[in-house]
Design a protein around this motif. Structure first.
Motif, PDB file in Angstrom:
ATOM      1  N   SER A 126       0.832  -1.212   0.000  1.00  0.00           N
ATOM      2  CA  SER A 126       0.000   0.000   0.000  1.00  0.00           C
ATOM      3  C   SER A 126       0.864   1.258   0.000  1.00  0.00           C
ATOM      4  O   SER A 126       0.466   2.299  -0.520  1.00  0.00           O
ATOM      5  CB  SER A 126      -0.910   0.032   1.231  1.00  0.00           C
ATOM      6  OG  SER A 126      -1.649  -1.154   1.286  1.00  0.00           O
ATOM      7  N   SER A 127       2.073   1.138   0.578  1.00  0.00           N
ATOM      8  CA  SER A 127       2.928   2.335   0.615  1.00  0.00           C
ATOM      9  C   SER A 127       3.712   2.483  -0.688  1.00  0.00           C
ATOM     10  O   SER A 127       4.552   3.368  -0.826  1.00  0.00           O
ATOM     11  CB  SER A 127       3.898   2.249   1.795  1.00  0.00           C
ATOM     12  OG  SER A 127       4.915   1.304   1.497  1.00  0.00           O
ATOM     13  N   GLY A 128       3.485   1.562  -1.635  1.00  0.00           N
ATOM     14  CA  GLY A 128       4.133   1.700  -2.952  1.00  0.00           C
ATOM     15  C   GLY A 128       5.430   0.919  -3.079  1.00  0.00           C
ATOM     16  O   GLY A 128       6.111   1.013  -4.093  1.00  0.00           O
ATOM     17  N   GLN A 129       5.780   0.145  -2.049  1.00  0.00           N
ATOM     18  CA  GLN A 129       7.017  -0.635  -2.149  1.00  0.00           C
ATOM     19  C   GLN A 129       6.750  -1.967  -2.853  1.00  0.00           C
ATOM     20  O   GLN A 129       5.728  -2.601  -2.605  1.00  0.00           O
ATOM     21  CB  GLN A 129       7.570  -0.906  -0.744  1.00  0.00           C
ATOM     22  CG  GLN A 129       8.952  -1.507  -0.741  1.00  0.00           C
ATOM     23  CD  GLN A 129       9.505  -1.656   0.668  1.00  0.00           C
ATOM     24  OE1 GLN A 129       9.048  -2.480   1.449  1.00  0.00           O
ATOM     25  NE2 GLN A 129      10.494  -0.830   0.992  1.00  0.00           N
ATOM     26  N   VAL A 130       7.683  -2.385  -3.705  1.00  0.00           N
ATOM     27  CA  VAL A 130       7.556  -3.694  -4.357  1.00  0.00           C
ATOM     28  C   VAL A 130       8.076  -4.763  -3.396  1.00  0.00           C
ATOM     29  O   VAL A 130       9.142  -4.598  -2.793  1.00  0.00           O
ATOM     30  CB  VAL A 130       8.383  -3.731  -5.670  1.00  0.00           C
ATOM     31  CG1 VAL A 130       8.432  -5.148  -6.245  1.00  0.00           C
ATOM     32  CG2 VAL A 130       7.795  -2.765  -6.686  1.00  0.00           C
ATOM     33  N   ALA A 131       7.317  -5.832  -3.227  1.00  0.00           N
ATOM     34  CA  ALA A 131       7.764  -6.953  -2.391  1.00  0.00           C
ATOM     35  C   ALA A 131       8.336  -8.029  -3.299  1.00  0.00           C
ATOM     36  O   ALA A 131       7.656  -8.513  -4.199  1.00  0.00           O
ATOM     37  CB  ALA A 131       6.593  -7.504  -1.593  1.00  0.00           C
ATOM     38  N   VAL A 132       9.586  -8.386  -3.089  1.00  0.00           N
ATOM     39  CA  VAL A 132      10.221  -9.435  -3.893  1.00  0.00           C
ATOM     40  C   VAL A 132      10.315 -10.678  -3.010  1.00  0.00           C
ATOM     41  O   VAL A 132      11.069 -10.720  -2.046  1.00  0.00           O
ATOM     42  CB  VAL A 132      11.622  -9.014  -4.373  1.00  0.00           C
ATOM     43  CG1 VAL A 132      12.184 -10.078  -5.320  1.00  0.00           C
ATOM     44  CG2 VAL A 132      11.577  -7.661  -5.064  1.00  0.00           C
ATOM     45  N   VAL A 133       9.479 -11.673  -3.336  1.00  0.00           N
ATOM     46  CA  VAL A 133       9.274 -12.808  -2.433  1.00  0.00           C
ATOM     47  C   VAL A 133       9.944 -14.068  -2.978  1.00  0.00           C
ATOM     48  O   VAL A 133       9.800 -14.400  -4.157  1.00  0.00           O
ATOM     49  CB  VAL A 133       7.750 -13.059  -2.258  1.00  0.00           C
ATOM     50  CG1 VAL A 133       7.492 -14.275  -1.373  1.00  0.00           C
ATOM     51  CG2 VAL A 133       7.069 -11.813  -1.693  1.00  0.00           C
ATOM     52  N   ALA A 134      10.640 -14.775  -2.107  1.00  0.00           N
ATOM     53  CA  ALA A 134      11.276 -16.039  -2.499  1.00  0.00           C
ATOM     54  C   ALA A 134      10.206 -17.107  -2.697  1.00  0.00           C
ATOM     55  O   ALA A 134       9.441 -17.400  -1.778  1.00  0.00           O
ATOM     56  CB  ALA A 134      12.257 -16.480  -1.423  1.00  0.00           C
ATOM     57  N   GLY A 135      10.177 -17.681  -3.902  1.00  0.00           N
ATOM     58  CA  GLY A 135       9.238 -18.773  -4.139  1.00  0.00           C
ATOM     59  C   GLY A 135       9.733 -20.046  -3.493  1.00  0.00           C
ATOM     60  O   GLY A 135      10.853 -20.095  -2.968  1.00  0.00           O
ATOM     61  N   PHE A 136       8.870 -21.076  -3.489  1.00  0.00           N
ATOM     62  CA  PHE A 136       9.308 -22.446  -3.174  1.00  0.00           C
ATOM     63  C   PHE A 136       9.556 -22.690  -1.688  1.00  0.00           C
ATOM     64  O   PHE A 136       9.791 -23.814  -1.286  1.00  0.00           O
ATOM     65  CB  PHE A 136      10.580 -22.703  -4.008  1.00  0.00           C
ATOM     66  CG  PHE A 136      11.238 -24.038  -3.927  1.00  0.00           C
ATOM     67  CD1 PHE A 136      10.526 -25.212  -4.149  1.00  0.00           C
ATOM     68  CD2 PHE A 136      12.614 -24.133  -3.678  1.00  0.00           C
ATOM     69  CE1 PHE A 136      11.181 -26.451  -4.127  1.00  0.00           C
ATOM     70  CE2 PHE A 136      13.266 -25.362  -3.655  1.00  0.00           C
ATOM     71  CZ  PHE A 136      12.541 -26.521  -3.885  1.00  0.00           C
ATOM     72  N   GLN A 137       9.494 -21.625  -0.865  1.00  0.00           N
ATOM     73  CA  GLN A 137       9.866 -21.829   0.539  1.00  0.00           C
ATOM     74  C   GLN A 137       8.868 -21.239   1.522  1.00  0.00           C
ATOM     75  O   GLN A 137       8.134 -20.310   1.209  1.00  0.00           O
ATOM     76  CB  GLN A 137      11.240 -21.241   0.813  1.00  0.00           C
ATOM     77  CG  GLN A 137      11.361 -19.764   0.490  1.00  0.00           C
ATOM     78  CD  GLN A 137      12.674 -19.180   0.995  1.00  0.00           C
ATOM     79  OE1 GLN A 137      12.742 -18.566   2.040  1.00  0.00           O
ATOM     80  NE2 GLN A 137      13.735 -19.385   0.224  1.00  0.00           N
ATOM     81  N   GLY A 138       8.855 -21.807   2.724  1.00  0.00           N
ATOM     82  CA  GLY A 138       8.022 -21.290   3.793  1.00  0.00           C
ATOM     83  C   GLY A 138       8.659 -21.639   5.122  1.00  0.00           C
ATOM     84  O   GLY A 138       9.857 -21.941   5.172  1.00  0.00           O
ATOM     85  N   ILE A 139       7.835 -21.591   6.166  1.00  0.00           N
ATOM     86  CA  ILE A 139       8.333 -21.985   7.476  1.00  0.00           C
ATOM     87  C   ILE A 139       7.380 -23.016   8.076  1.00  0.00           C
ATOM     88  O   ILE A 139       6.160 -22.840   8.027  1.00  0.00           O
ATOM     89  CB  ILE A 139       8.549 -20.745   8.388  1.00  0.00           C
ATOM     90  CG1 ILE A 139       9.087 -21.185   9.752  1.00  0.00           C
ATOM     91  CG2 ILE A 139       7.276 -19.924   8.535  1.00  0.00           C
ATOM     92  CD1 ILE A 139       9.633 -20.030  10.570  1.00  0.00           C
ATOM     93  N   GLY A 140       7.954 -24.095   8.576  1.00  0.00           N
ATOM     94  CA  GLY A 140       7.139 -25.177   9.122  1.00  0.00           C
ATOM     95  C   GLY A 140       6.751 -24.915  10.571  1.00  0.00           C
ATOM     96  O   GLY A 140       7.254 -23.979  11.194  1.00  0.00           O
ATOM     97  N   PRO A 141       5.863 -25.767  11.125  1.00  0.00           N
ATOM     98  CA  PRO A 141       5.441 -25.597  12.520  1.00  0.00           C
ATOM     99  C   PRO A 141       6.606 -25.776  13.500  1.00  0.00           C
ATOM    100  O   PRO A 141       6.541 -25.317  14.632  1.00  0.00           O
ATOM    101  CB  PRO A 141       4.391 -26.698  12.722  1.00  0.00           C
ATOM    102  CG  PRO A 141       4.458 -27.574  11.533  1.00  0.00           C
ATOM    103  CD  PRO A 141       5.172 -26.866  10.448  1.00  0.00           C
ATOM    104  N   ASP A 142       7.680 -26.404  13.019  1.00  0.00           N
ATOM    105  CA  ASP A 142       8.867 -26.572  13.857  1.00  0.00           C
ATOM    106  C   ASP A 142       9.769 -25.338  13.817  1.00  0.00           C
ATOM    107  O   ASP A 142      10.854 -25.338  14.392  1.00  0.00           O
ATOM    108  CB  ASP A 142       9.652 -27.819  13.410  1.00  0.00           C
ATOM    109  CG  ASP A 142       9.941 -27.822  11.895  1.00  0.00           C
ATOM    110  OD1 ASP A 142       9.614 -26.829  11.218  1.00  0.00           O
ATOM    111  OD2 ASP A 142      10.496 -28.819  11.400  1.00  0.00           O
ATOM    112  N   GLY A 143       9.321 -24.297  13.122  1.00  0.00           N
ATOM    113  CA  GLY A 143      10.111 -23.067  13.060  1.00  0.00           C
ATOM    114  C   GLY A 143      11.277 -23.150  12.090  1.00  0.00           C
ATOM    115  O   GLY A 143      12.123 -22.259  12.047  1.00  0.00           O
TER     116      GLY A 143
END
Ligand code: ADP
Ligand code: ASP
Ligand code: MG
Length: 406
Positions: A126-143
């Motif tokens: 919303s503030s106009g910044q582009v978010a460059v997000v790493a695909g293929f990855q996340g964080i599991g319940p084990d942190g």
């Protein structure tokens, strides 16, 4: 003003020049007044190398550490793209899976997305910044870092588009859309202006890797406006649409193939109730996915053979599991074969047009191609053939169904 998710695959970010070109495509959307989140893959070849290293150092390895290794490719490309954007005057910030956070389940190596926190990204977009997000990855319940399975960046992009309520999700790749079959195998393949979600889902699960299967299922469920287009040209791409929006009246829409198939035959099983349930129960308990199944009875009806297909990477495991059950199952022999490929024809018109299966089988028979297993769904027919017939089968079917003609 629209909110857009753009996804760039491995060949689209293969080197610094390609990354600079991607930055220009992102800039064009920003200049048009849009809010943009970009999902990127690792540079092409990188993930293969990382997977190979993990295998080489330990053939049986801890999936948590595999994820730590194979997720690094995307860390490089998000950083580089953020720098490239900043260098052309675009406010941009990189995000890794855990920073967003994109939460997954605990199945390391092929994790499923459970939820995405959108507060931080929403604010930045919303503030106009582009978010460059790493695909293929996340964080599991084990942190710990998790990865979504090969080709998973498409799913990251669609999930993000759904979570951020994006107006569009544009998947940029190295071909300018979805074709009637893999254009690298069939030069006469024709680009489809539109394809239905259902057809795309079947094409993807039958091996057309232009979109990852889970990404299509997710786009369908969350009504994401999805299109496939090229980062190398400015040609219009292919829209993935609901059935009522698709007016093309082809007999079939496309042909897909997969060489990562195998089959296993259990020979001389006693023909008694419950035997199939037992076999496929044991395989399921061991997380082995079975695809096509045929059962044939012997002349005296006391014995039966069961043949099923599965992913080639699972063959050894499946044979091991079934050998451990040999005493209970009382089969005479077990035979595995990895030299098979699956050829599928797909199209919603199959629901209403008879004779499509007949044409498929006659064309393959004329070419002397033997069919090991056949399976059908409402809008797909798949056959298992010897791998060395893959190209011949795809090309002959493409010609027979005249898919090069609009
Ligand atoms: P990315 O790295 O951008 O995710 P992929 O290699 O995963 O790209 O997918 C694009 C490839 O999919 C194309 O290069 C093409 O060879 C292959 N492909 C297979 N079937 C099709 C099809 N029906 N239409 C277009 N591309 C296809
Ligand atoms: N880099 C990952 C892979 O090669 C994810 C992707 O490209 O979609 O599988
Ligand atoms: Mg891909």
């Amino acid at each position: 003003m629209a909110r857009i998710v753009q996804k760039f695959g491995g060949t689209s970010v293969a080197d610094l020049d390609r990354i600079r070109a991607v930055a220009q495509r992102v800039k064009a959307e920003v200049d048009a007044g849009n809010e943009v989140a970009v999902v990127v893959s690792a540079m092409s070849g990188t993930t293969n190398q990382l997977v190979e290293w993990s295998r080489e150092i330990g053939p049986v390895h801890d999936a948590r550490e595999y994820d730590v290794v194979v997720s690094t490719g995307e860390q490089v490309t998000v950083g580089l793209l953020a720098i490239a954007l900043q260098n052309i005057g675009i406010d941009a910030r990189s995000w890794l899976g855990w920073q967003i956070a994109l939460h997954t389940n605990d199945v390391h190596g092929s994790a499923r997305i459970e939820s995405i926190d959108t507060d931080k990204l929403d604010e930045r977009l919303s503030s106009g910044q582009v978010a460059v997000v790493a695909g293929f990855q996340g964080i599991g319940p084990d942190g710990r870092i998790s990865t979504l399975g090969r080709g998973g960046s498409d799913t990251s992009a669609v999930a993000l588009a759904a979570a951020l309520n994006a107006d569009r999700c544009d998947i940029y790749t190295d071909v300018d859309g979805v074709y009637t079959t893999d254009p690298r195998m069939m030069p006469k393949a024709r680009k489809l202006e539109r394809i239905t979600f259902e057809e795309m889902l079947e094409m993807a699960s039958a091996g057309a890797k232009v979109l990852e299967t889970r990404s299509v299922a997710m786009a369908m469920r969350y009504d994401v406006n999805l299109q496939v287009l090229s980062s190398f040209s400015d040609q219009p791409g292919t829209l993935v649409v609901n059935e009522e929006q698709n007016m093309e009246q082809q007999k079939i829409s496309g042909i897909a193939y997969s060489r990562d198939e195998a089959k296993i035959t259990l020979v001389g099983l006693p023909d008694r109730p419950g035997i199939a349930a037992y076999i496929f129960g044991v395989l399921a308990d061991n997380h082995i996915n079975v695809d096509m199944i045929v059962q044939s009875a012997s002349a005296d009806k006391t014995q039966t053979d069961i043949t099923f297909s599965l992913g080639s990477l699972d063959v050894e495991k499946a044979i091991g599991v079934l050998k451990a059950e040999e005493q209970k199952l009382e089969y005479k022999d077990i035979v595995g074969d990895v030299d098979v490929a699956k050829i599928s024809i797909i199209g919603t018109a199959m629901r209403t047009q008879p004779g499509i299966a007949k044409t498929m089988f006659s064309v393959l028979a004329e070419k002397g191609i033997n069919l090991h297993v056949i399976s059908t769904s409402e809008i797909k027919i798949s056959v298992l053939v010897d791998t060395n017939y893959t190209e011949l089968a795809v090309r002959s079917l493409h010609d027979a169904f005249q898919l090069d003609e609009a």
